[in-house]
Design a protein around this motif. Structure first.
Motif: not given
Length: 120
Positions: A1-25
Motif C-alpha cells: 500500500q502506498v499513501r500520498l498525503t497532500e496539504s497546503g490547499g486553500g483560498s487566495v486572492q489573485p496574485g497571491g501565493s500558496l505552497t502545496l506539500s505531498c508526502a509519499a509513504s
C-alpha cells in the motif's frame, strides 16, 4: 500500500501565493517521479509540474515562471510553490507518484487531492 498525503490547499486572492506539500509513504522501493496534476470543473486532469529522480523538472506552459516544484528525497516529499496565482489556477490539485513497488512492479498513484481556489 502506498499513501500520498497532500496539504497546503486553500483560498487566495489573485496574485497571491500558496505552497502545496505531498508526502509519499508505504511500499515504495524507488520513486521514479513525483508531480502535481490539477483538474478544474468540467475540464480534464492536466499535468502541472513533475520532478524526476534525476532532478529534471517539467512544467505546464501555463504555470512556467510562476510555479516551482521541489523535493526532499530523504522524506519522499515534494512541494509546489505557486506564485502570482490566477483565477484560472482554481482546481483540485492531485499529487502523483510513479514508483517501483515490491515485485518489482512499476506503479502510478494519485492522492486524494487538495482544493486551490483563487478568487477576488
Amino acid at each position: 500500500q502506498v499513501r500520498l498525503t497532500e496539504s497546503g490547499g486553500g483560498s487566495v486572492q489573485p496574485g497571491g501565493s500558496l505552497t502545496l506539500s505531498c508526502a509519499a509513504s508505504g511500499s515504495i522501493l524507488k520513486i521514479n517521479a513525483m508531480g502535481w496534476y490539477r483538474q478544474a470543473p468540467g475540464k480534464d486532469r492536466e499535468l502541472v509540474a513533475r520532478i524526476r529522480s534525476t532532478g529534471a523538472t517539467t512544467y505546464a506552459d501555463s504555470v512556467k515562471d510562476r510555479f516551482t516544484i521541489s523535493r526532499d528525497t530523504v522524506k519522499n516529499m515534494i512541494f509546489l510553490q505557486m506564485n502570482s496565482l490566477q483565477l484560472e489556477d482554481t482546481a483540485v490539485y492531485y499529487c502523483n507518484a510513479m514508483y517501483l513497488s515490491p515485485g518489482p512492479r512499476e506503479s502510478n498513484y494519485f492522492g486524494q487531492g487538495t482544493q486551490v481556489t483563487v478568487s477576488s
